[in-house]
Design a protein around this motif. Structure first.
Motif, PDB file in Angstrom:
ATOM      1  N   SER A   1      33.485  -3.530  -2.138  1.00  0.00           N
ATOM      2  CA  SER A   1      32.775  -3.326  -3.615  1.00  0.00           C
ATOM      3  C   SER A   1      33.390  -4.510  -4.432  1.00  0.00           C
ATOM      4  CB  SER A   1      33.297  -1.890  -4.211  1.00  0.00           C
ATOM      5  OG  SER A   1      32.938  -0.823  -3.279  1.00  0.00           O
ATOM      6  N   ASN A   2      32.516  -4.863  -5.686  1.00  0.00           N
ATOM      7  CA  ASN A   2      32.810  -5.580  -6.563  1.00  0.00           C
ATOM      8  C   ASN A   2      33.984  -5.196  -7.367  1.00  0.00           C
ATOM      9  OD1 ASN A   2      30.466  -6.919  -5.720  1.00  0.00           O
ATOM     10  ND2 ASN A   2      30.130  -7.689  -7.943  1.00  0.00           N
ATOM     11  N   ALA A   3      34.403  -3.877  -7.659  1.00  0.00           N
ATOM     12  CA  ALA A   3      35.267  -3.452  -8.661  1.00  0.00           C
ATOM     13  C   ALA A   3      35.799  -1.942  -8.311  1.00  0.00           C
ATOM     14  CB  ALA A   3      34.526  -3.321 -10.104  1.00  0.00           C
ATOM     15  N   ARG A   4      35.059  -1.244  -7.480  1.00  0.00           N
ATOM     16  CA  ARG A   4      35.602   0.175  -7.323  1.00  0.00           C
ATOM     17  C   ARG A   4      36.777   0.629  -6.510  1.00  0.00           C
ATOM     18  NH1 ARG A   4      33.060   4.653  -8.920  1.00  0.00           N
ATOM     19  NH2 ARG A   4      30.911   3.946  -9.485  1.00  0.00           N
ATOM     20  N   PHE A   5      37.578   1.506  -7.163  1.00  0.00           N
ATOM     21  CA  PHE A   5      38.717   1.712  -6.424  1.00  0.00           C
ATOM     22  C   PHE A   5      38.167   3.051  -5.891  1.00  0.00           C
ATOM     23  CE2 PHE A   5      40.155  -0.067 -10.419  1.00  0.00           C
ATOM     24  CZ  PHE A   5      41.011  -1.239  -9.871  1.00  0.00           C
ATOM     25  N   TYR A   6      38.899   3.171  -4.400  1.00  0.00           N
ATOM     26  CA  TYR A   6      38.181   4.500  -3.613  1.00  0.00           C
ATOM     27  C   TYR A   6      39.698   5.241  -3.297  1.00  0.00           C
ATOM     28  CZ  TYR A   6      33.754   2.425  -3.193  1.00  0.00           C
ATOM     29  OH  TYR A   6      32.455   1.677  -3.369  1.00  0.00           O
TER      30      TYR A   6
END
Ligand SMILES: [Cu+2]
Length: 471
Positions: free
Chosen positions: A246-251
């Motif tokens: 993902s470009n920016a998402r934290f999971y």
């Protein structure tokens, strides 16, 4: 001679239009992004290209095209040897491969080999652009442990949108150990890539508009390019290679029944022993291999909580459907690796890096007060010495990635490193402060330096990056 290239296949027909909605109740701690109906689609598995010979060659063609994520609506996308994402390349330690990358997307790009221990001149950073219509040839000497890596563009300034549109692929390194441990190793069957990306779909169409400060966040999860995915899995141990592309998402991943699962590898190789967890944080650029033991039970959802925004968001990532008709083999070994920890007292040099969201020279964001400048070498590192790098942030969370080697984490926010992060890494999560121990064995000169940067791709494009030589 080129290895056979199998097409990365995308079905043109997804049975039912399905989509996600964002219900924004700001009084709630948890924002639900929920699937409100529609049938699930079977997880797409990128084709695998086996690089078995010793002087094997492979060609990747960067293509512009259209992908029908939702029936009847086409999105403009990019891919390698296809229209979205790229094939998985499987290479072997001590192999020398020739990678030819042809760019036909109508704009310049680069091909960065994220996680590979290769010298600066074939790393594929911003100094190695490939003009549209041109090709580039990189000879890669594979000399590192079995690991899950990936390739993606690294062009200065427009990297985020190119990755967003689909330019990413997995690159698996195998070695004697990985082949002899008895782990599940049947690609796509019990050794399954999970390339997790969030994308914004508006009326079924993938769209990208800039929100550079937060980084770009979508409303729909794609796994290997599949929205609303399910995957049939065998009973017993199944290995997943989880890549946050993902470009920016934290999971923060977990299973809906809160079951235990095992972390067996970080970016650069196996952990010493499997580590049992109930949830696993994976930030942009990071890879973890996990093992899950499926019994003959009903379907189970793999979920994630994401907290980029002030409110947490809860996503379904993929549904696994255990199926006893699939036969497979693979065990969870008790011992996987024996990593010699670096000794912090042996570090011969300390460097400090601080992420800046504001007030930097030469751009919008930066590190140590300066935005990335292609003409400035920020750091000069000596080869083969141990260094301690201290990376801090007083403004937001940033995944710090460096090129050219794998490192070990010494501390995270002043605390001991969690067991499942005590492996070879090339991305470290920086909340307040992280310390790493790193040693470089390969060279990168002034013409082709290595990069260190935030792996929120919009931050990187805005200047949160620096360059260094190793000599
Ligand atoms: Cu950042």
């Amino acid at each position: 001679m080129f290895t056979t290239i199998m097409k990365f296949y995308f079905p043109t027909f997804l049975s039912v239009v399905s989509f996600f909605i964002l219900s924004c109740d700001i009084d709630e701690d948890l924002i639900e992004i929920s699937n409100i109906g529609g049938e699930k689609s079977e997880l797409l598995i990128p084709e695998i290209i086996e690089m078995e010979g010793n002087e094997d060659a492979i060609e990747l063609v960067m293509q512009a095209g259209q992908t029908e994520f939702f029936e009847g609506t086409f999105s403009d996308t990019f891919g390698y040897n296809g229209h979205f994402l790229g094939p998985t390349l499987r290479v072997y330690k001590n192999q020398v491969i020739t990678l030819t990358t042809k760019n036909t997307i109508g704009e310049p790009s680069t091909i960065h080999k994220h996680g590979l221990h290769v010298p600066g001149n074939v790393d594929g950073g911003p100094h190695q652009p490939i003009a549209s219509g041109k090709s580039r040839v990189d000879v890669l000497n594979i000399n590192q442990e079995a690991s899950t890596n990936w390739y993606h563009p690294h062009l200065m300034g427009s990297n985020a949108e190119q990755v967003y549109k689909g330019l990413a692929g997995m690159m698996i390194v195998e070695d004697e150990k990985s082949l002899s441990l008895g782990l599940p190793d049947e690609y796509g069957l019990n050794d399954i890539p999970l390339i997790v990306q969030d994308r914004l779909f508006v009326d079924g169409k993938m769209t990208y508009t800039s929100d550079h400060r937060v980084g770009y966040l979508g409303n729909t999860i794609l796994v290997n390019g599949t929205p609303n995915a399910f995957k049939k899995v065998p009973i017993g141990w199944v290995r997943f290679r989880v890549l946050n592309a993902s470009n920016a998402r934290f999971y923060n991943f977990n299973f809906e029944d809160n079951r235990n699962f095992q972390v067996i590898a970080t970016e650069g190789g196996f952990l010493d022993r499997p580590v049992t967890v109930k949830n696993l944080e994976v930030w942009p650029g990071e890879r973890f291999e996990i093992m899950v033991n499926f019994s003959n039970s009903s379907s189970i959802k793999f979920m994630a909580i994401s907290n980029n925004r002030r409110q947490s968001e809860s996503f379904e990532i993929i549904e696994f459907r255990p199926d006893e008709s699939i036969s497979s083999q693979g065990e969870l070994p008790t011992q996987l690796n024996s990593i010699t920890p670096y000794d912090a007292s042996q570090a011969e040099n300390i460097r400090e890096f601080r992420f800046n969201m504001d007030g930097v020279e030469g751009g919008m964001m930066g590190i140590n007060g300066f935005a990335m400048n292609m003409k400035v070498i920020n750091e000069r590192v000596q080869k083969n010495i141990l260094e301690r790098w201290v990376i801090s942030s007083f403004d937001g969370k940033h995944p710090f990635h460096l090129h050219g080697t794998s490192f070990q984490i010494l501390s995270m926010d002043g605390n001991a490193v969690p067991l499942h992060e005590r492996g070879w890494k090339d991305v470290v999560k920086v909340n307040d402060e992280a310390e790493i121990l790193v040693r470089f064995e390969l060279e990168a000169d002034d013409d082709d330096p290595y990069m260190y940067h935030c792996h929120i791709l919009e931050h990187e494009d805005m200047g949160m990056m620096g360059q260094f030589t190793v000599q």
